[in-house]
Structures are given as structure tokens and as C-alpha cells.
Design an enzyme around this catalytic site. Structure first.
Site, mmCIF file in Angstrom:
data_model
loop_
_atom_site.group_PDB
_atom_site.id
_atom_site.type_symbol
_atom_site.label_atom_id
_atom_site.label_comp_id
_atom_site.label_asym_id
_atom_site.label_seq_id
_atom_site.Cartn_x
_atom_site.Cartn_y
_atom_site.Cartn_z
ATOM 1 N N GLU A 173 0.534 -8.004 2.244
ATOM 2 C CA GLU A 173 0.270 -7.111 3.364
ATOM 3 C C GLU A 173 0.593 -7.811 4.681
ATOM 4 O O GLU A 173 0.084 -8.900 4.937
ATOM 5 C CB GLU A 173 -1.203 -6.684 3.327
ATOM 6 C CG GLU A 173 -1.407 -5.268 3.799
ATOM 7 C CD GLU A 173 -2.783 -4.727 3.408
ATOM 8 O OE1 GLU A 173 -2.865 -3.997 2.418
ATOM 9 O OE2 GLU A 173 -3.745 -5.054 4.117
ATOM 10 N N ASN A 223 -1.398 5.257 3.267
ATOM 11 C CA ASN A 223 -1.558 5.946 1.983
ATOM 12 C C ASN A 223 -2.791 6.837 2.055
ATOM 13 O O ASN A 223 -3.863 6.381 2.426
ATOM 14 C CB ASN A 223 -1.720 4.875 0.887
ATOM 15 C CG ASN A 223 -1.847 5.473 -0.516
ATOM 16 O OD1 ASN A 223 -1.923 6.694 -0.665
ATOM 17 N ND2 ASN A 223 -1.886 4.623 -1.519
ATOM 18 N N SER A 280 -5.576 5.353 -0.594
ATOM 19 C CA SER A 280 -5.344 3.916 -0.724
ATOM 20 C C SER A 280 -6.529 3.236 -1.407
ATOM 21 O O SER A 280 -7.678 3.451 -1.043
ATOM 22 C CB SER A 280 -5.130 3.335 0.660
ATOM 23 O OG SER A 280 -4.882 1.969 0.559
ATOM 24 N N SER A 281 -6.217 2.430 -2.424
ATOM 25 C CA SER A 281 -7.301 1.700 -3.099
ATOM 26 C C SER A 281 -7.748 0.576 -2.166
ATOM 27 O O SER A 281 -6.938 -0.252 -1.779
ATOM 28 C CB SER A 281 -6.805 1.085 -4.394
ATOM 29 O OG SER A 281 -5.938 1.958 -5.059
ATOM 30 N N THR A 313 -1.434 2.423 -8.135
ATOM 31 C CA THR A 313 -2.522 3.116 -8.824
ATOM 32 C C THR A 313 -1.965 4.244 -9.693
ATOM 33 O O THR A 313 -2.403 4.443 -10.823
ATOM 34 C CB THR A 313 -3.526 3.656 -7.794
ATOM 35 O OG1 THR A 313 -3.935 2.543 -7.004
ATOM 36 C CG2 THR A 313 -4.721 4.260 -8.460
ATOM 37 N N SER A 369 0.820 -1.196 0.000
ATOM 38 C CA SER A 369 0.000 0.000 0.000
ATOM 39 C C SER A 369 0.862 1.257 0.000
ATOM 40 O O SER A 369 1.783 1.385 0.812
ATOM 41 C CB SER A 369 -0.912 -0.037 1.224
ATOM 42 O OG SER A 369 -1.717 1.103 1.213
ATOM 43 N N GLY A 370 0.586 2.162 -0.903
ATOM 44 C CA GLY A 370 1.320 3.423 -0.953
ATOM 45 C C GLY A 370 2.561 3.361 -1.820
ATOM 46 O O GLY A 370 3.297 4.331 -1.940
ATOM 47 N N GLY A 381 -0.826 -5.470 -2.881
ATOM 48 C CA GLY A 381 0.376 -6.283 -2.729
ATOM 49 C C GLY A 381 0.336 -7.015 -1.399
ATOM 50 O O GLY A 381 -0.604 -6.873 -0.607
HETATM 51 N N1 LIG Z 1 5.311 8.126 -9.883
HETATM 52 C C1 LIG Z 1 4.911 8.902 -8.882
HETATM 53 N N2 LIG Z 1 5.230 10.210 -8.886
HETATM 54 C C2 LIG Z 1 4.849 11.009 -7.884
HETATM 55 N N3 LIG Z 1 4.148 10.594 -6.815
HETATM 56 C C3 LIG Z 1 3.800 9.309 -6.736
HETATM 57 C C4 LIG Z 1 4.162 8.394 -7.775
HETATM 58 N N4 LIG Z 1 3.680 7.193 -7.425
HETATM 59 C C5 LIG Z 1 3.050 7.339 -6.247
HETATM 60 N N5 LIG Z 1 3.119 8.612 -5.824
HETATM 61 C C6 LIG Z 1 2.565 9.167 -4.573
HETATM 62 O O1 LIG Z 1 2.287 8.097 -3.717
HETATM 63 C C7 LIG Z 1 0.910 8.064 -3.356
HETATM 64 C C8 LIG Z 1 0.420 6.638 -3.259
HETATM 65 O O2 LIG Z 1 0.420 6.020 -4.515
HETATM 66 P P1 LIG Z 1 -0.708 5.025 -4.961
HETATM 67 O O3 LIG Z 1 -2.023 5.488 -4.519
HETATM 68 O O4 LIG Z 1 -0.494 4.737 -6.381
HETATM 69 O O5 LIG Z 1 -0.339 3.752 -4.107
HETATM 70 P P2 LIG Z 1 -0.933 2.286 -4.247
HETATM 71 O O6 LIG Z 1 0.216 1.397 -4.470
HETATM 72 O O7 LIG Z 1 -2.011 2.267 -5.229
HETATM 73 O O8 LIG Z 1 -1.478 2.035 -2.796
HETATM 74 P P3 LIG Z 1 -2.764 1.239 -2.327
HETATM 75 O O9 LIG Z 1 -2.415 -0.188 -2.372
HETATM 76 O O10 LIG Z 1 -2.963 1.735 -0.968
HETATM 77 O O11 LIG Z 1 -3.854 1.626 -3.235
HETATM 78 C C9 LIG Z 1 0.216 8.841 -4.444
HETATM 79 O O12 LIG Z 1 -0.957 9.436 -3.944
HETATM 80 C C10 LIG Z 1 1.252 9.880 -4.824
HETATM 81 O O13 LIG Z 1 1.222 10.946 -3.925
HETATM 82 MG MG LIG Z 2 -3.953 2.061 -5.193
#
Ligand SMILES: Nc1ncnc2c1ncn2[C@@H]1O[C@H](COP(=O)(O)OP(=O)(O)OP(=O)(O)O)[C@@H](O)[C@H]1O
Ligand SMILES: [Mg+2]
Length: 1019
Positions: free
Chosen positions: A394, A164, A167-168, A119, A114-115, A392
């Protein structure tokens, strides 16, 4: 191309500064420390992407990087994966091109905790396609809708968590369909396991799903009044548990606008949005519903609730359903009251069910909007790229049912990953004709079986325990697990464990040794969550809702169906099986996301945290499998092009077969047999060291090869040469592209040629018109008698007719202008002759063909006395004729002279008969080739002796002139068989005409005059 060549293999040249771009080039590929050091160095330089072969590892930068612009997209378009620094766009582009060239479906699997940025990565891929793919005219909106589905799904399915801010809380698979031109034409989304428990409970510092806060913050006053909501989230018990109403990083108010706009782009009707928001508000009100004790100790609702209204259900029915439970035992329905706590949990179960099902409805609705339009593209031409953004591995402080499902999912994905990676490695070896070397790897099938096996696995045991009659609880489930799985190498509980492990485990926990590491799961809540039960009477109330979304989500059939629905874990397992099938049928690419620190801060690289993720994502294992055989492989031409300066035989150019060139080169370099293998089109190098030595040699050689004999640096020559070749190739490619485009336009135009003028056929129709006109210009008829004319295309029929008419008129006008007065007179007479005789008299063509003379008698042939007698009436035309007596038909030579008002028959010096034009009743001729003609005279006139029967060798000319002068053109009769003429005092004579061999005029039968006229072959 030249530019790309220069940066090619920059992984090698720049390796000292920012580590390696591809982990397969790490010398010590078994060392986790080296792996992490490489990541850290690159991260320090702002380089967040690194490859492991074709897998992309991405580290969340937690700041906006300037690497996602449109120019960057262009930079990565159509460029080979290895030739340019690692990027998510390179991976997207490679998958896209592989799809188009190999015509195979692709999937991009994104994982990470997460984070870590999953996404974000999936959004970047989608945007890359939206910007760089060709656009299908009919589907221009599709890209928008696909992109806009993200903010909507995020509002309803994402939340701020401890790890996050966005977070999705559900797993997502999105398939994008492309047509044969590579334009996106449709999409489909599958959602997995929404974390419904968040609706009723949040941990400290976390929030409920974004939409609740967005509605309260962004909705206008009117809307909130309609939904009976107050702006302050603190007033709603479903929003206060985490004590975190606001986010510093995002504005709920702005996002509300974004979501509302997105909903309308996707195609939600105003009314639907209203219903959707009613449900969201309904859930909030449901959370505020409180229970108390009634007068007789029964549980009852103590608060006034707007929920019923908003959810479209009956107040008392819902009240009753929330405080009672309906059971069916032995075919009989029993209603038992619920106690205070049971009622609370019934209420929460309802809120979760309503929200969860609404979310599924939302996904379905989006799917309808982005679905491929039937008939737009033939199905078998379609190709697909799937994007998987799924939770992923957890490992939390307390891991429960949700973590169990999530980690099970990752276990399955790992299984698929191993299978597919090994498969593709094996395929490549096979294609290159290199013997396959067995790769040692950990097969996690044993763990998957432990979880999912029928009758024995954890999920089966859990289901059984839920269904077993009698007292069941989470503890009994744990005991059952110990009974069935005790002794399994990947399963352990407090009771089964030995001293050391036991200390690290709670009594209510079981531990699984996942491929990525150990995780302890607390069994509390497993049974309830797996049951996911909603009392039947609550379902009954909901399916009668006036709110169409609610009644759609709660189907009547479900209530009628006595069969128990599938348990949550089994449902998830079945969904996963389907997902594995979907993914397994495609060519995979992987993005592995890492999170550099827990504080969401840019620039901080927490090694402990990274090590943990590297382990849980199985990256070292990944690298090991990839490196098991050969570290480096390149196509012959690329390898030779780069390293040919290192061998005199291959420098500056190798003219033989590529494989021989490479072989000569590596022999010269002294490669040992075990260091490399030559495949059919690629060289495989086992150790990076071999490659690095070669690369170092190249760098050392550069200054030397830089000079050529005449002092002009060789590399400059090469640069110019390749620049020039590149330009020529680009020009050629451009011309080819344009030609292809033209042909395409032409074919399309041809198909649409019968339609009205439209963009599809305009080019074609214009071309057809243009070429018709061009052709016409060359082939215009040169005389009015020439009747040829090119056939016009349908769109020019009318214009062609007009043009024809104009051209004819033009030719006539020009002709007329050239005509002399003499000739003009002649023509006027000929026109009159044509009017009289054309197609009616055999001798006409011959007669009209000759020049009409002003007179057939010379002046001196006319007797002077006659001229004197005529006086002022000048002779306009004279011709010798033969007159036949009306009786006896005796022929007598005469002259016929025409003046302006009368004609006279002259016998030498004497005028025998004067015929006034005004008195002339008509002129008769035969239809044959004879020269007979009869002038009909008035019969009441006693002085006249009857009609005049004459013969003239120039009958066409004479009759024409006479008829014109007498203005009797319409009085000429042409008789086919015979002419009847008047003899004096009412008697009649007849001339019969027949065809024969030569002209003969003689007396016939019954006193008729018989004229035999020769046959003339005019035709
Ligand atoms: N390539 C990137 N460039 C800039 N900021 C990023 C990038 N990737 C992620 N972030 C930052 O990290 C935060 C978390 O990313 P994201 O929501 O994609 O995580 P995730 O892996 O989907 O987590 P979850 O499993 O909780 O959904 C985003 O809101 C953004 O602020
Ligand atoms: Mg996500």
C-alpha cells in the site's frame, strides 16, 4: 481426453489473437512493456486470467463475467493446469488434486492492492470447493458455515474506502481441512490487524464498518427502539466523518438480512446476536458522548448516554473512568483527572478497543462453529488448504503506522515467495536430473532485517521509544531511527538524504526502499498506535460488564497482570512469524490481483496504474526467476503426442521409449544442445522461440497430414480412434468406480452388520439375506427325516424357523396325500405301537419294522365250530400263542382270536376262555426281546382263575392290536425285571426276565417262571 488434447497448448495456437496465456512464453521476458501489452490485449478480450508459470495473474473486470458457473467448475475439474485457458478454478483444482495425490498441505496466497479482487478470488475458490468436493454426510452444514462466515466477517471487518466499496480492513487466513476422501470436514480462520481507527474516524468519502449502517438501515423499529437508536446515520458522530452514509453499489438493508441469516446458519444464538448488536449500538452511543467543564473546572460528561446500558456497565463508574486516569507509581495508585481532550481520546480508545476485541470474539466464535468435530476423522489422515487474503502493498499520499505494518507483511510474503519458488524450481530440476543453474534474484532479507531485527530494527526502536521514561514523541522516535539506522542502504530520512531525495520528503518522514519500491512513512501517530493504550480504570469497568461478550473480551486477569502487554507492532510481527511458519510448511500457489483503474469501471485499462502494480507485486521479478532456466517444460508423452507428425520416425506412432521418441523428434527438428535438455520425464526448452518455431511447423504440416492414402483423413481416423478408446476407458473407469463403491459399501456394511438396519448396512444385510434365501432354495431337505438346514444370518433367524416349519408341514401334507387307505391303517397301528413300545422294549424296532398283518391265522385254520359259536362277533384277528399254566407253567398251544368286544383263547375246537375287553385290567410285557405277555383279569371275579400268561411270536403286533381294539393303549405296562401276576384267590406268581443268548422259557427258582431273552442289537 480427446477434446482436451485438441484445446491443449491453445496458448500457442491462439497467441497472436489474445497474447500468451502464460507469460513465460513471452519472447522478451525482460520487457515490462511487453508484459503490460499482453495483459492489456487479454483484458480487452475479457480474458482476465494469465499465468506466470504456476502463478495466476488476475485483473479485476469490475463486471460480472459468465465464467463462474457450475458448468465452468465441471470443465476445470480434474483437467491439467496447462490444457485449458487460465482460470481461478484451474488453480483451485490443481491445488486440491496436488493435496490429494501428493498428500501435502497446500496454501493459496492471494495478494494485490485494495480493490484488486483478492476477497472475490478467495470467495470463488471457497465456492469451487464447496460445489465440487465430495460431501461428508456428517458435515453437510460445514460448507454452508464456511461460506456464510464471509458475509459476517465482511459486515464487521469491511468498509467502503476511497479505493474499494467493500474493502477488507483486516487480513485473513482461512484453513480448510479435508478428510481422506477429500471432503471438507473443518475450518479455521486467523485474522490480522483490524483497522480499528476506522471506528472513530473516516476519511472524506469513506465509511465506518458496514455493520453500523446495516443495523440502522435494516434493523426493524423494535430493535432500534431497544437499542435506543435512530435510523439516520447522520445522528452519530462516528458515522459522519466521511460524509458518506450510503453506498450506491450495495444495499445495506439487503445485506443486513444476509448477515442475520448467516449468523443463524453459523450457529449464533438469538441472545448472542442481541448482545453483539448491543455492543455495536453501544459504540455508536459512545461516539456521541460529549464532555464539558464542571463547576470546579473538572471534565465531566454532558450528554445523556445509552452506551453504559448497552455495554452493560455502571453509569457513574464509566463516567469516572472516562474522565480520570489511574496510575500506579511506586506501588501506589494515583488518580488524576483528564482534561477535555484527554477524555475525548480515552473515549475513542475505548470505542476502538471494544470494537476490535468484539471482532476477535466473532472470529473465535465462527472458528468454534466450523471447527473439526473431534473424532470424526483421524487427525493424521487430514489434509489442509489454506487461503490467504491479505492486504497488498500500500502506497498512499500519507503513509502511517498501518501502511508500515502492511508493507512489512508484504515484504515477508515476498521473502517466503522467493524461498518457496526457488525451492520448488530446484526440486524439479533435481527430480528431473538436470543441473541447477544459479538464478539471480534480489534477496529482500536485508529489508526484513531492517524492520524486524532485535534491538536494531525499526520495530525494536519503536518499542523502546514507547517504553522509555521521560519525554517521548514521534519526533524523538525519528531521531532514534536516524541514530541507529543511518547509512542503511534501504533507509533514508529528510535529514540523511541528499538534495534530490530530500525535496521529495517531509521532515517528519522516513523512507524505506522496499523490494517493490520506495515508500515514505510519516511518523506522526506511530507511538500512540504502537502503544494502543487503554487506561487501566476503563479496563476495570469493562471487565465487570453484564454483557457476556464484553466481559469475555476484557478479562480480569489482564487488569490484574501488571506486565505491560505486547506493543502493536511486536504483536503483529509475532503473528506474522507464525503465519510464515504455517505457510512455509505447505505447497504454495499464488494469485496476484491487479486493479485496472481507480474508477471501479469495467473495460478501462489504466496502463500507469497497472505498471505501478506490476512493479509493486514484483511480477517482472517473478517472471525472471521462472524464466531464468527454461521457459517451457512438458512431460514427454504430451510433447511427443503433439509434435510427432513433424518427424517420419515418430509418425504416426512411436513404439519405443518415450525419451528416445522425444530425442529422435528434436534431433530431426534440429534443436541445438543449448536450446533444450531432457530430464527424466520432461523436456525442458530454454527459449519460447524454439517452441514457437516447432508449433508453426506443426500448423503448416496439418493440411498435409490431414490426408491419408485411401483418402480418408488421418486426423479423422485418429479422432475416431481416440474417441473410441476414450469411451472404452471411460466405461472401464465407470465399472471400476462402481466396483470400488460396491466394495466400500460392503466393507462398511460388514462393520455395521450388528447394528439395526440403517443406510450404512442396508446393502450388506440385503445381500446376506438374499444369498441365504438363494442358498436355502437349492438346499431344502427332501425328507422329513433330513435334519439339515442352512444357518440363517441373525436378521433372519425367526423367518428361517418359520420357513423350516412350513417346509416340514408341506412335506408331511404331500406325503399324507399320497398314502392309500390300507397303508393308512397300517400307519395308525404303527403309530400306536410306537406310543406303547418305543424306546421301552428291545424287540420293538424289529416288530414295528415288519408289516402288521390282518391276521396270523388263515380262515381255515380257525375251527368252524368256534366260528359258529362266536356267531355275529366276527374274528378280526387271530394268532397262535402259547399259554402257560399259572401253576407249574406247563406250555399249551392255543389260538388267540380278537373280536370287536372281546378276545377268546381257543384250544383247537373249544373256546377255553373269553376275555371281555371291558374287564381287562391291563397288559404286561417285559422290556426285553421275548414274546411273553400277561393279561390281567379282575381278581374279585370268582369265575376267573387269575391272570393269563401267554407267549406270542408277534407280541408287538398282537399287543398293539389288542390294546387298540380294547381301547387300552394306556394300560400296557412294560416291566424291566419281572412281571407279577395274580393266581386265583389272592395268590401271586412271578415271571423273571434276563438277557441271554437264545429264547428259553423254563421254571426258575422259588417257583418263578424264568424267561431268557436273546440280546438284540438294534442300536
Ligand atoms: N472476478 C471478479 N468479477 C467481477 N467483479 C470483481 C471480481 N473481482 C473483484 N471484483 C469487483 O471488485 C470489487 C473489489 O474486490 P475485492 O473486494 O475482492 O478487493 P480486495 O482486493 O479484497 O480489496 P481490499 O484489499 O480492499 O479488501 C468487488 O466488490 C467486485 O465488485
Ligand atoms: Mg478484500
Amino acid at each position: 481426453i480427446g477434446r482436451v488434447r485438441l484445446v491443449m497448448e491453445s496458448a500457442l495456437t491462439a497467441r497472436d489473437r489474445v497474447g500468451v496465456q502464460d507469460f513465460v512464453l513471452l519472447e522478451n521476458y525482460n520487457s515490462e512493456a511487453a508484459f503490460i501489452e499482453n495483459l492489456r490485449r487479454r483484458f480487452g478480450e475479457g480474458l482476465i486470467y494469465t499465468y506466470i508459470g504456476s502463478v495466476l495473474v488476475s485483473v479485476n473486470p469490475y463486471k460480472e463475467l459468465e465464467i463462474y458457473s457450475k458448468q465452468q467448475m465441471e470443465r476445470y475439474r480434474g483437467v491439467s493446469f496447462y490444457e485449458i485457458s487460465p482460470h481461478i478454478y484451474a488453480l483451485s483444482d490443481t491445488a486440491y488434486r496436488a493435496m490429494r495425490t501428493e498428500r501435502k498441505d497446500q496454501c493459496i496466497m492471494i495478494s494485490g492492492e485494495s480493490g484488486a479482487g483478492k476477497t472475490e478470488a478467495s470467495k470463488k475458490i471457497l465456492l469451487y470447493y464447496a460445489v465440487t468436493c465430495p460431501i461428508n454426510a456428517h458435515m453437510a452444514t460445514l460448507g454452508d458455515r464456511l461460506l456464510q462466515s464471509n458475509p459476517v466477517l465482511e459486515a464487521f471487518g469491511n468498509a467502503k474506502t476511497f479505493r474499494n466499496d467493500n474493502s477488507s480492513r483486516f487480513g485473513k487466513y482461512m484453513g480448510v481441512q479435508f478428510d481422506f476422501r477429500g471432503a471438507p470436514v473443518g475450518g479455521h480462520i486467523l485474522n490480522y490487524l483490524l483497522e480499528k481507527s476506522r471506528v472513530v474516524h473516516q476519511n472524506h468519502g469513506e465509511r465506518n464498518f458496514h455493520i453500523f449502517y446495516q443495523l440502522l438501515d435494516g434493523g426493524d423499529d423494535n430493535l432500534l427502539t431497544t437499542l435506543a437508536l435512530q435510523r439516520n446515520p447522520q445522528n452519530y458522530s462516528y458515522l459522519v466523518k466521511g460524509n458518506c452514509p450510503r453506498l450506491s453499489s450495495v444495499s445495506d438493508k439487503n445485506n443486513w438480512k444476509v448477515v442475520m441469516k448467516a449468523l443463524s446458519v453459523i450457529g449464533f444464538a438469538e441472545e448472542e446476536v442481541q448482545k453483539l448488536l448491543s455492543i455495536i449500538a453501544g459504540v455508536l452511543h459512545l461516539g456521541n458522548t460529549q464532555f464539558g467543564e464542571g463547576e470546579e473546572g473538572e471534565t465531566c460528561i454532558t450528554t445523556e448516554t445509552h452506551a453504559t446500558n448497552l455495554l452493560g456497565v455502571d453509569v457513574s463508574a464509566l463516567g469516572e473512568a472516562l474522565t480520570h486516569k489511574k496510575l500506579t507509581a511506586k506501588g501506589e495508585e494515583m488518580i488524576t483527572p483528564l482534561n477535555f481532550e484527554q477524555a475525548m481520546s480515552a473515549r475513542d480508545a475505548l470505542a476502538k478497543a471494544v470494537y476490535g476485541r468484539t471482532f476477535t470474539w466473532l472470529v473465535e466464535k465462527i472458528n468454534q462453529s466450523v471447527a473439526l468435530q473431534v473424532g470424526t476423522t483421524p487427525y493424521d489422515c487430514m489434509l489442509l488448504i489454506g487461503l490467504l487474503d491479505i492486504y497488498g502493498f500500500e502506497v498512499l499520499q500519507h503513509n502511517s503506522f498501518e501502511q508500515f505494518c502492511i508493507n512489512y507483511c508484504n515484504e515477508k510474503l515476498q521473502q517466503l515467495f522467493i524461498e518457496l519458488t526457488l525451492r520448488s524450481e530446484q526440486e524439479e530440476y533435481e527430480a528431473e536430473g538436470i543441473a541447477w543453474e544459479t538464478v539471480q534474484y534480489f534477496d529482500n532479507k536485508i529489508i526484513c532485517d531492517l524492520i524486524e531485527e532485535k534491538h536494531k530494527g525499526i520495530i525494536s526502536t519503536l518499542d523502546e521509544e514507547c517504553l522509555r521514561p521521560g519525554e517521548t514523541c514521534d519526533a524523538s522516535f525519528l531521531e532514534k531511527l536516524e541514530d541507529t539506522l543511518g547509512g542503511h542502504p534501504h533507509f533514508v530520512t529528510h535529514k540523511l538524504a541528499n538534495g534530490k531525495t530530500r525535496k521529495a520528503m517531509g521532515r517528519e518522514e522516513f523512507r524505506l526502499l522496499h523490494y517493490a519500491g520506495e515508500v515514505n512513512y510519516n511518523v506522526n501517530g506511530f507511538l500512540d498506535k504502537n502503544n494502543d493504550l487503554l487506561n487501566r480504570n476503563l479496563k476495570e469497568v469493562m471487565c465487570q460488564s453484564h454483557n457476556q461478550i464484553v466481559s469475555y473480551c476484557f478479562r480480569r486477569e489482564e487488569v490484574m497482570d501488571q506486565k505491560r502487554p505486547e506493543m502493536a507492532a511486536t504483536q503483529f510481527k509475532n503473528n506474522l512469524m507464525k503465519l510464515m511458519e504455517i505457510l512455509g510448511s505447505k505447497e504454495p500457489s499464488y494469485v496476484r490481483c491487479l486493479k485496472p483503474n481507480d474508477a471501479k469501471q469495467p473495460g478501462r485499462f489504466d496502463e500507469v496504474l497497472i505498471r505501478h502494480q506490476v512493479k509493486y507485486l514484483g511480477l517482472m521479478e517473478n517472471l525472471r526467476v521462472r524464466r531464468a532456466g527454461f521457459a517451457y517444460r512438458r512431460r514427454f508423452e504430451a510433447f511427443l503426442q503433439r509434435y510427432k507428425p513433424l518427424c517420419p520416425e515418430t509418425w504416426p506412432n512411436w513404439h519405443g521409449r518415450l525419451a528416445d521418441g522425444v530425442s529422435t523428434l528434436v534431433n530431426h527438428l534440429g534443436y541445438k544442445a543449448e536450446e533444450y535438455k531432457l530430464g527424466r520425464s520432461k523436456i525442458f526448452i530454454r527459449f519460447p522461440k524454439t517452441l514457437f518455431t516447432t508449433e508453426d511447423a506443426l500448423q503448416a504440416k496439418k493440411p498435409e497430414i490431414g490426408e491419408c492414402k485411401n483418402g480418408f483423413p488421418e486426423w479423422r481416423l485418429i479422432t475416431i480412434q481416440s474417441g473410441w478408446r476414450g469411451m472404452k476407458a471411460r466405461r472401464r473407469a465407470k465399472r471400476r468406480r462402481e466396483a470400488a463403491e460396491l466394495i466400500r459399501k460392503f466393507i462398511k456394511g460388514f462393520i455395521y452388520r450388528h447394528e439395526d438396519y440403517c443406510p450404512e448396512n442396508e446393502y450388506f444385510l440385503d445381500h446376506v439375506r438374499y444369498s441365504f434365501l438363494k442358498n436355502l432354495r437349492k438346499n431344502l431337505p427332501r425328507s422329513v427325516l433330513d435334519k439339515t438346514w442352512p444357518t440363517p444370518p441373525p436378521s433372519l433367524v425367526e423367518a428361517s424357523e418359520n420357513l423350516w416349519r412350513m417346509h416340514m408341514r408341506n412335506m408331511v401334507v404331500k406325503y399324507c396325500k399320497r398314502v392309500q387307505p390300507e397303508w393308512r391303517k397300517q400307519m395308525i397301528q404303527k403309530v400306536a405301537a410306537s406310543e406303547i413300545f418305543k424306546d421301552q422294549k428291545d424287540s420293538y424296532p424289529q416288530g414295528v419294522g415288519r408289516l402288521f398283518l390282518d391276521s396270523r391265522l388263515e380262515r381255515e385254520q380257525i375251527n368252524l365250530k368256534v366260528v359258529q359259536t362266536l356267531g355275529s362277533d366276527k374274528v378280526q384277528y387271530g394268532v397262535p400263542v402259547v399259554k402257560y399254566d399259572r401253576r407249574g407253567f406247563k406250555p399249551r398251544p392255543r389260538q388267540l382270536l380278537l373280536t370287536n368286544t372281546f378276545a377268546v383263547l381257543v384250544d383247537k375246537t373249544k373256546i377255553k376262555q373269553r376275555i371281555d375287553y371291558a374287564a381287562l385290567r391291563g397288559i404286561s410285557v417285559s422290556s426285553l426281546s421275548d414274546g411273553m405277555f400277561v393279561l390281567h383279569m379282575p381278581n374279585e371275579d370268582n369265575k376267573q382263575k387269575g391272570d393269563v400268561v401267554l407267549h406270542c411270536d408277534h407280541v408287538i403286533e398282537l399287543v398293539t392290536k389288542l390294546a387298540m381294539m380294547a381301547s387300552k393303549v394306556n394300560y400296557v405296562n412294560i416291566n424291566p425285571g419281572s412281571i407279577t401276576f395274580a393266581v386265583a384267590r389272592g395268590k401271586e406268581g412271578i415271571i423273571d426276565f434276563v438277557r441271554g443268548s437264545e429264547l428259553k422259557v423254563a421254571k426258575g427258582k422259588r417257583g418263578h417262571l424264568l424267561v431268557i431273552a436273546p440280546q438284540i442289537n438294534n442300536i
